[in-house]
Design a protein around this motif. Structure first.
Motif, PDB file in Angstrom:
ATOM      1  N   LEU A   1       7.849  10.794   4.715  1.00  0.00           N
ATOM      2  CA  LEU A   1       7.375  11.283   5.667  1.00  0.00           C
ATOM      3  C   LEU A   1       5.453  11.069   4.911  1.00  0.00           C
ATOM      4  O   LEU A   1       4.789  10.365   6.213  1.00  0.00           O
ATOM      5  CB  LEU A   1       7.092  12.283   6.539  1.00  0.00           C
ATOM      6  N   SER A   2       5.240  11.887   4.556  1.00  0.00           N
ATOM      7  CA  SER A   2       3.389  11.667   3.772  1.00  0.00           C
ATOM      8  C   SER A   2       3.296  10.454   3.495  1.00  0.00           C
ATOM      9  O   SER A   2       2.203  10.260   3.458  1.00  0.00           O
ATOM     10  CB  SER A   2       3.432  12.809   2.398  1.00  0.00           C
ATOM     11  N   ALA A   3       4.412   9.478   2.321  1.00  0.00           N
ATOM     12  CA  ALA A   3       3.944   8.489   2.424  1.00  0.00           C
ATOM     13  C   ALA A   3       3.387   7.849   3.837  1.00  0.00           C
ATOM     14  O   ALA A   3       3.016   6.829   3.488  1.00  0.00           O
ATOM     15  CB  ALA A   3       5.047   8.203   1.209  1.00  0.00           C
ATOM     16  N   ASP A   4       4.294   7.403   4.442  1.00  0.00           N
ATOM     17  CA  ASP A   4       4.157   7.013   5.313  1.00  0.00           C
ATOM     18  C   ASP A   4       2.695   7.042   6.243  1.00  0.00           C
ATOM     19  O   ASP A   4       2.448   6.903   7.049  1.00  0.00           O
ATOM     20  CB  ASP A   4       5.251   7.812   7.012  1.00  0.00           C
ATOM     21  N   ILE A   5       2.222   8.155   6.253  1.00  0.00           N
ATOM     22  CA  ILE A   5       1.395   8.812   6.755  1.00  0.00           C
ATOM     23  C   ILE A   5      -0.238   8.317   6.440  1.00  0.00           C
ATOM     24  O   ILE A   5      -0.783   7.663   6.893  1.00  0.00           O
ATOM     25  CB  ILE A   5       1.319  10.493   7.484  1.00  0.00           C
ATOM     26  N   MET A   6       0.273   8.562   4.612  1.00  0.00           N
ATOM     27  CA  MET A   6      -0.919   7.723   4.554  1.00  0.00           C
ATOM     28  C   MET A   6      -0.835   6.529   4.513  1.00  0.00           C
ATOM     29  O   MET A   6      -2.040   5.825   3.949  1.00  0.00           O
ATOM     30  CB  MET A   6      -0.867   8.059   2.911  1.00  0.00           C
ATOM     31  N   HIS A   7      -0.040   5.473   4.255  1.00  0.00           N
ATOM     32  CA  HIS A   7       0.080   3.998   4.859  1.00  0.00           C
ATOM     33  C   HIS A   7      -0.755   4.126   6.185  1.00  0.00           C
ATOM     34  O   HIS A   7      -1.143   3.078   6.146  1.00  0.00           O
ATOM     35  CB  HIS A   7       1.571   3.695   4.705  1.00  0.00           C
ATOM     36  N   LEU A   8      -0.548   4.586   7.329  1.00  0.00           N
ATOM     37  CA  LEU A   8      -1.164   4.801   8.765  1.00  0.00           C
ATOM     38  C   LEU A   8      -2.768   5.083   8.158  1.00  0.00           C
ATOM     39  O   LEU A   8      -3.356   4.301   8.836  1.00  0.00           O
ATOM     40  CB  LEU A   8      -0.593   5.513   9.897  1.00  0.00           C
ATOM     41  N   PHE A   9      -3.057   5.801   7.419  1.00  0.00           N
ATOM     42  CA  PHE A   9      -4.405   6.446   7.387  1.00  0.00           C
ATOM     43  C   PHE A   9      -5.004   5.259   6.353  1.00  0.00           C
ATOM     44  O   PHE A   9      -6.321   4.595   6.598  1.00  0.00           O
ATOM     45  CB  PHE A   9      -4.653   7.692   6.492  1.00  0.00           C
ATOM     46  N   THR A  10      -4.098   4.728   5.248  1.00  0.00           N
ATOM     47  CA  THR A  10      -5.077   3.269   4.441  1.00  0.00           C
ATOM     48  C   THR A  10      -5.151   2.354   6.171  1.00  0.00           C
ATOM     49  O   THR A  10      -6.316   1.149   5.853  1.00  0.00           O
ATOM     50  CB  THR A  10      -3.825   2.733   3.516  1.00  0.00           C
ATOM     51  N   GLN A  11      -3.988   2.286   6.672  1.00  0.00           N
ATOM     52  CA  GLN A  11      -4.159   0.960   7.590  1.00  0.00           C
ATOM     53  C   GLN A  11      -5.572   1.543   8.050  1.00  0.00           C
ATOM     54  O   GLN A  11      -6.453   0.287   8.681  1.00  0.00           O
ATOM     55  CB  GLN A  11      -3.296   1.062   8.727  1.00  0.00           C
ATOM     56  N   PHE A  12      -5.856   2.715   9.283  1.00  0.00           N
ATOM     57  CA  PHE A  12      -7.438   3.078   9.679  1.00  0.00           C
ATOM     58  C   PHE A  12      -7.844   2.191   8.774  1.00  0.00           C
ATOM     59  O   PHE A  12      -9.216   1.383   9.321  1.00  0.00           O
ATOM     60  CB  PHE A  12      -6.665   4.376  10.131  1.00  0.00           C
ATOM     61  N   SER A  13      -8.197   2.906   7.468  1.00  0.00           N
ATOM     62  CA  SER A  13      -9.419   2.632   6.744  1.00  0.00           C
ATOM     63  C   SER A  13     -10.011   0.835   6.656  1.00  0.00           C
ATOM     64  O   SER A  13     -10.905   0.640   6.507  1.00  0.00           O
ATOM     65  CB  SER A  13      -9.215   2.782   5.119  1.00  0.00           C
ATOM     66  N   GLN A  14      -8.938   0.463   6.688  1.00  0.00           N
ATOM     67  CA  GLN A  14      -8.847  -1.079   6.832  1.00  0.00           C
ATOM     68  C   GLN A  14      -9.365  -1.703   7.838  1.00  0.00           C
ATOM     69  O   GLN A  14     -10.318  -2.909   7.417  1.00  0.00           O
ATOM     70  CB  GLN A  14      -7.436  -2.147   6.380  1.00  0.00           C
ATOM     71  N   VAL A  15      -9.407  -1.229   9.096  1.00  0.00           N
ATOM     72  CA  VAL A  15     -10.270  -1.687  10.124  1.00  0.00           C
ATOM     73  C   VAL A  15     -11.520  -0.980   9.735  1.00  0.00           C
ATOM     74  O   VAL A  15     -11.898  -1.713  11.458  1.00  0.00           O
ATOM     75  CB  VAL A  15      -9.567  -1.642  11.539  1.00  0.00           C
ATOM     76  N   GLY A  16     -12.338  -0.316   8.761  1.00  0.00           N
ATOM     77  CA  GLY A  16     -13.704   0.005   9.054  1.00  0.00           C
ATOM     78  C   GLY A  16     -13.264   1.312   9.497  1.00  0.00           C
ATOM     79  O   GLY A  16     -14.751   1.848   9.688  1.00  0.00           O
ATOM     80  N   VAL A  17     -12.225   2.356   9.994  1.00  0.00           N
ATOM     81  CA  VAL A  17     -12.733   3.496  10.152  1.00  0.00           C
ATOM     82  C   VAL A  17     -12.964   5.115   8.588  1.00  0.00           C
ATOM     83  O   VAL A  17     -12.271   4.410   7.932  1.00  0.00           O
ATOM     84  CB  VAL A  17     -11.365   4.494  10.702  1.00  0.00           C
ATOM     85  N   THR A  18     -13.688   5.453   8.653  1.00  0.00           N
ATOM     86  CA  THR A  18     -14.076   6.681   7.428  1.00  0.00           C
ATOM     87  C   THR A  18     -12.911   7.553   7.798  1.00  0.00           C
ATOM     88  O   THR A  18     -12.873   8.279   8.741  1.00  0.00           O
ATOM     89  CB  THR A  18     -15.537   6.603   7.872  1.00  0.00           C
ATOM     90  N   VAL A  19     -12.110   8.046   6.552  1.00  0.00           N
ATOM     91  CA  VAL A  19     -11.261   8.459   6.369  1.00  0.00           C
ATOM     92  C   VAL A  19     -11.129   9.825   5.496  1.00  0.00           C
ATOM     93  O   VAL A  19     -11.247   9.732   4.201  1.00  0.00           O
ATOM     94  CB  VAL A  19      -9.806   7.606   6.241  1.00  0.00           C
ATOM     95  N   LEU A  20     -11.585  10.353   5.917  1.00  0.00           N
ATOM     96  CA  LEU A  20     -11.519  12.052   5.303  1.00  0.00           C
ATOM     97  C   LEU A  20     -10.050  12.826   4.892  1.00  0.00           C
ATOM     98  O   LEU A  20      -9.509  13.754   6.106  1.00  0.00           O
ATOM     99  CB  LEU A  20     -12.387  12.637   5.165  1.00  0.00           C
TER     100      LEU A  20
END
Lengths: 334, 224
Positions: free
Chosen positions: B172-191
């Motif tokens: 599940l953690s990997a799923d969520i990290m995958h989501l975060f990666t997708q957000f960063s790819q569309v320009g969102v700064t993720v910390l």
């Protein structure tokens, strides 16, 4: 798609875009108010017993001063009614000839504040006195008529207040040939003074009970704030302004006010109905036209609006004191 | 997008949570924030969200200096920052849909707009079919994804996550990290603040490491 049918043609949409964005915002703002208002009302209905208790407390606290104010205005109506019988009696100089007395009467009658002037000639006055006093024989010993010509002056409606009558008395006193002016204003002034004191006492009571209402609502809303702490935290976290966070509680206060106002109105109407019979009988015994006036439609509306304002104010006090304390500072643990 | 210049945060006692912290995260960058418990991770996130103000130094988010920000402006800054918490902070007195809709509601979005964007966010995290359910009926991983949907529903330029995978199994953690990666790819700064070392290694991204309030690694130019 299904949504396409609802959209306007492209050209029109472009031209109206700026206005429609403003319109959308205003609409969604109003829509939010409606939603919050409905939601806070539903929350009150969801706990009917607690809400009814608050409404009852508020209703009693509001009904008491309002009932006293109604009594007061009825009393003032009575004193205004009695003022209508106020009449000035002017005794003319003893040696004034009848023709001069008629002149004085005309002069007074010409004044705009005077409705009627009645001249009672000294001989006629003596006859009346003789008839009414029963001192018939004693009066025969008098060598001459001790009574002067007398004018009975009835003021116009507009001049029937205590001040108006007083001004008229001053005017008549200064006329040549007038010896003495009498008007029985003393009891009227006493009644006015008493209603003034009563009025102040009632307003003081109204202020105190209004303050009590604010405190009661404030405390109730404080509990509501505590029970919705999580929601407030999340709203603040996602960028809810203070106004946004306060809004549901202010509506809650106003709804408490609405209920309280309605309860107060019901209490007053029931009391009026219950008291009206005995009061009519008592007033009949005094041959008075005194009736206890109800609040009427205007009064009822004013009562409910004031109650809602008090509820809103109480909520505002609570919100100001407690909502600012809830800051999402400790939400991000670890 | 997020910049810290010589930021020091001292609490009333002698406790200093952050000392002279410098770093700069670019638009679309995904970085981890790590360190032992009490190293200052939460304090750093709170400074970005203006839950706390720095004792010294400057915090700049989206070009806006937060130090001089008046209190009444804080809500408007927070609308540009999505936050995901370890304990989700979901409200159990309303549906999944209404939870996700909250950031739009505070902005005064219209009902049509809200419906469209909430469903888009729920679709993104794969929970579109559960919009009418109460969050209590969902599993821990699903609840966390509702929290993520809420954080991104108004498309904020900055996404913060505090231990988002704390209670979840690795898959599940990997799923969520995958989501975060997708957000960063569309320009969102993720910390992402976490002490899940395995996760950090698996992702191989920039990592800011705090130790006793000092930034000991990852503070240099972005991409290192």
């Amino acid at each position: 798609m299904a949504t396409d049918s609802r959209q306007k043609p492209d050209g029109q949409r472009g031209a109206n875009r700026a206005r429609s964005v403003m319109g959308d915002q205003a609409r969604s703002y109003l829509g939010h108010h409606r939603k919050v208002a409905r939601d806070s009302m539903q929350r009150l209905w969801a706990s009917p017993v607690a809400s009814a208790m608050t409404w009852a407390v508020m209703g009693v606290a509001l009904a008491l001063p309002v009932a006293l104010l109604l009594l007061l205005s009825s009393l003032q109506g009575v004193s205004a009614g009695w003022e209508s019988t106020a009449r000035i009696t002017a005794y003319l100089d003893l040696d004034l000839p009848l023709s001069d007395a008629r002149n004085v009467a005309r002069e007074i009658g010409a004044d705009g504040r005077v409705m009627t002037v009645q001249l009672v000639e000294r001989d006629q006055a003596l006859e009346e006195f003789r008839a009414s006093s029963g001192l018939n024989e004693a009066l025969d010993f008098l060598e001459e008529n001790p009574l002067p010509h007398t004018l009975l002056v009835t003021p116009e409606d507009g001049a029937r207040s205590a001040d108006g009558v007083q001004a008229l008395v001053t005017f008549v006193e200064k006329l040549r040939g007038v010896d003495q002016v009498q008007v029985d204003l003393g009891w009227l002034q006493r009644l006015n003074a008493m209603t003034d004191i009563l009025a102040r006492a009632v307003w003081a009571l109204a202020l105190l009970l209004g303050g009590a209402v604010i405190l009661v609502i404030g405390n109730t809303v404080r509990l509501a704030i505590e029970s919705r702490r999580d929601e407030i935290l999340v709203a603040k976290l996602v960028g809810g302004t203070d106004a946004f966070v306060r809004r549901p509680f202010l509506y809650t206060g106003a709804w408490f006010g609405l209920g309280g106002g309605i309860v107060a109105w019901l209490l007053i109407q029931i009391s009026l109905w219950w008291l009206s019979g005995p009061i009519e009988r008592l007033a009949g015994l005094y041959r008075s036209e005194f009736t206890l006036q109800g609040p009427g439609v205007d009064g009822a509306l004013a009562l409910i609006i004031v109650a809602m304002l008090l509820g809103w104010l109480g909520a505002w006090v609570a919100v100001k004191r407690h909502l600012d304390d809830i800051e999402p500072g400790d939400i991000a643990g670890g | 997008m997020i910049e810290f210049r010589q930021v020091t945060k001292r609490y009333d006692s002698d406790h200093t949570a952050l000392r002279h912290v410098n770093f700069h995260l670019d638009r679309g960058e995904l970085a981890f924030l790590t360190g032992h418990s009490g190293a200052g991770k939460s304090t750093l996130l709170k400074l970005v969200m203006v839950m706390e103000r720095p004792t010294a130094g400057e915090v700049i988010v989206g070009g806006q200096k937060l130090n001089s920000l008046p209190r009444r402006q804080i809500p408007y800054i927070r609308r540009h920052i999505g936050v995901v918490f370890q304990n989700h902070q979901l409200l159990f007195d309303r549906t999944v849909f209404d939870n996700v809709a909250m950031p739009l509601e505070v902005m005064g979005a219209s009902p049509e707009d809200t419906g469209r964007r909430v469903r888009a966010a729920l679709d993104k995290v794969g929970l579109l079919s559960k919009e009418k359910m109460n969050p209590m009926q969902l599993s821990g991983g699903e609840q966390q994804r509702v929290g993520i949907a809420r954080a991104v529903v108004n498309k904020p330029p900055v996404l913060l996550a505090d231990e988002p995978t704390g209670n979840l199994d690795p898959e599940l953690s990997a799923d969520i990290m995958h989501l975060f990666t997708q957000f960063s790819q569309v320009g969102v700064t993720v910390l992402v603040a976490t002490h899940d070392i395995a996760l950090i290694h698996a992702m191989n991204r920039r990592t800011l490491t705090l130790n006793q309030g000092e930034l000991v690694a990852g503070g240099g130019v972005s991409g290192h």
